[in-house]
Design an enzyme around this catalytic site. Sequence first.
Site, mmCIF file in Angstrom:
data_model
loop_
_atom_site.group_PDB
_atom_site.id
_atom_site.type_symbol
_atom_site.label_atom_id
_atom_site.label_comp_id
_atom_site.label_asym_id
_atom_site.label_seq_id
_atom_site.Cartn_x
_atom_site.Cartn_y
_atom_site.Cartn_z
ATOM 1 N N GLY A 8 0.814 -1.224 0.000
ATOM 2 C CA GLY A 8 0.000 0.000 0.000
ATOM 3 C C GLY A 8 0.838 1.261 0.000
ATOM 4 N N GLY A 13 2.178 5.089 3.211
ATOM 5 C CA GLY A 13 3.115 4.017 2.870
ATOM 6 C C GLY A 13 4.278 4.522 2.038
ATOM 7 N N LYS A 175 -5.386 9.733 19.843
ATOM 8 C CA LYS A 175 -5.455 10.172 18.450
ATOM 9 C C LYS A 175 -6.893 10.089 17.931
ATOM 10 C CE LYS A 175 -3.699 10.269 13.919
ATOM 11 N NZ LYS A 175 -3.221 9.601 12.728
HETATM 12 N N1 LIG Z 1 -2.501 10.426 4.798
HETATM 13 C C1 LIG Z 1 -2.360 10.812 6.062
HETATM 14 O O1 LIG Z 1 -2.007 11.970 6.329
HETATM 15 C C2 LIG Z 1 -2.576 9.833 7.201
HETATM 16 C C3 LIG Z 1 -2.108 10.200 8.473
HETATM 17 C C4 LIG Z 1 -2.233 9.275 9.519
HETATM 18 C C5 LIG Z 1 -2.816 8.046 9.283
HETATM 19 N N2 LIG Z 1 -3.278 7.725 8.042
HETATM 20 C C6 LIG Z 1 -3.869 6.393 7.866
HETATM 21 O O2 LIG Z 1 -2.956 5.614 7.097
HETATM 22 C C7 LIG Z 1 -3.679 4.640 6.314
HETATM 23 C C8 LIG Z 1 -3.296 4.826 4.841
HETATM 24 O O3 LIG Z 1 -3.796 6.095 4.444
HETATM 25 P P1 LIG Z 1 -3.252 6.885 3.163
HETATM 26 O O4 LIG Z 1 -3.659 8.287 3.336
HETATM 27 O O5 LIG Z 1 -1.835 6.560 2.915
HETATM 28 O O6 LIG Z 1 -4.147 6.211 2.016
HETATM 29 P P2 LIG Z 1 -3.839 6.140 0.438
HETATM 30 O O7 LIG Z 1 -3.028 7.327 0.026
HETATM 31 O O8 LIG Z 1 -5.147 5.891 -0.217
HETATM 32 O O9 LIG Z 1 -2.902 4.865 0.302
HETATM 33 C C9 LIG Z 1 -3.376 3.553 0.425
HETATM 34 C C10 LIG Z 1 -2.612 2.734 -0.568
HETATM 35 O O10 LIG Z 1 -2.976 1.364 -0.424
HETATM 36 C C11 LIG Z 1 -3.009 0.809 -1.743
HETATM 37 N N3 LIG Z 1 -3.710 -0.476 -1.708
HETATM 38 C C12 LIG Z 1 -4.991 -0.741 -1.366
HETATM 39 N N4 LIG Z 1 -5.219 -2.062 -1.433
HETATM 40 C C13 LIG Z 1 -4.058 -2.635 -1.837
HETATM 41 C C14 LIG Z 1 -3.657 -3.965 -2.077
HETATM 42 N N5 LIG Z 1 -4.490 -4.984 -1.917
HETATM 43 N N6 LIG Z 1 -2.397 -4.185 -2.478
HETATM 44 C C15 LIG Z 1 -1.513 -3.180 -2.639
HETATM 45 N N7 LIG Z 1 -1.829 -1.885 -2.401
HETATM 46 C C16 LIG Z 1 -3.092 -1.632 -1.998
HETATM 47 C C17 LIG Z 1 -3.667 1.898 -2.546
HETATM 48 O O11 LIG Z 1 -3.503 1.641 -3.921
HETATM 49 P P3 LIG Z 1 -3.928 2.673 -5.087
HETATM 50 O O12 LIG Z 1 -2.646 3.402 -5.390
HETATM 51 O O13 LIG Z 1 -4.412 1.803 -6.179
HETATM 52 O O14 LIG Z 1 -4.978 3.581 -4.502
HETATM 53 C C18 LIG Z 1 -2.897 3.104 -2.040
HETATM 54 O O15 LIG Z 1 -1.668 3.240 -2.711
HETATM 55 C C19 LIG Z 1 -5.167 4.908 6.595
HETATM 56 O O16 LIG Z 1 -5.636 4.064 7.622
HETATM 57 C C20 LIG Z 1 -5.174 6.367 7.077
HETATM 58 O O17 LIG Z 1 -6.286 6.684 7.900
HETATM 59 C C21 LIG Z 1 -3.163 8.581 6.977
#
Ligand SMILES: NC(=O)c1ccc[n+]([C@@H]2O[C@H](COP(=O)([O-])OP(=O)(O)OC[C@H]3O[C@@H](n4cnc5c(N)ncnc54)[C@H](OP(=O)(O)O)[C@@H]3O)[C@@H](O)[C@H]2O)c1
Length: 296
Positions: A8, A13, A175
Amino acid sequence: MTTIALIGPGAIGGTVAAWLAQDPALSITLCARTPLDDLQVETPDGVITARPEVLTDPGAARVVDWVLVATKTYDVDSTQPWLDRLVGEQTRVAIIQNGVEHVRLFEHLVPAERLVPVMINLPAARSAPGRIVQSRHGIIAVPAGRNGADFVALFDKTAIEAKAHEDFVSQLWIKLTGNSQSIVPTLTLRAMGPAWNDALETIVRGVVEECAAVGRAEGAVIPQSVIEDAINGARNTREGAISGSLHADRLAGHRMEVDARNGVIVRLGENHGIATPMNRVLVTLLEAAGSPWVEA
Ligand SMILES: NC(=O)c1ccc[n+]([C@@H]2O[C@H](COP(=O)([O-])OP(=O)(O)OC[C@H]3O[C@@H](n4cnc5c(N)ncnc54)[C@H](OP(=O)(O)O)[C@@H]3O)[C@@H](O)[C@H]2O)c1
């Protein structure tokens, strides 16, 4: 060489992987759903880049020392083909997600004693595959113990401050309590500050206090200041401000982590006999409303 596979490589990530890839003692593989060539992350310390191995086919994955999962909470089950290939007898699996249910969500996929729940406080946004802006320095919290200590050590050469905590449950719930109020602007699609009045404050306070009450019943220590800071933060938001990822996901027409963020307050509240009427109403309305730009 320590081998790490990150499932991910989105905003969180990709940022974590780019930082870890700066350490030559770590070998990073990205397990992606959407292909990407490399990582470029604008961090508060400048742009960092990395060109790790990228896999899009779980069939090509090999057993590693560490798996880091950074998908959204609703994508957990889709990671199984990766986990089946990456996890061996000694592999530890760190879950970097929001919410408080990291272990519950993955314990049917990985032995619980090898799961490491991770709380991350690091704002990151992705504009295209591998293109990310990290807008503030980040911190990571994990439970104390051997797995937690080994995970923290992976971040020695990064600008992400990782720490193991004896009272990790409180870290998670503090959080979540701070985040819980953002369901309101996610529904109204407007920052709360400009619309603030006594009635809105009653709703926001209700959401946050219900979360803290359930967290305390789960064993978390949540100071009253966390509640007041969450309410004041909402009161002080300016017109146009986006209150976190729930709000941003709805604006973008993406699926939302409503259950992990507020549904969980209702579900766990039921277990403890704690009424959570504000969260229940808002979760029901948000689920019914969906993400307007795509689903309408
Ligand atoms: N962003 C922030 O500021 C933040 C801060 C703290 C916590 N979080 C938490 O961190 C987590 C991730 O959030 P994010 O913002 O990073 O989300 P995101 O940008 O949508 O990233 C999620 C990633 O997972 C990939 N993915 C989904 N299913 C998959 C699979 N089966 N195999 C491989 N890759 C897969 C998605 O692929 P695609 O590229 O195809 O979409 C995307 O690249 C969430 O729980 C969020 O609440 C986020």
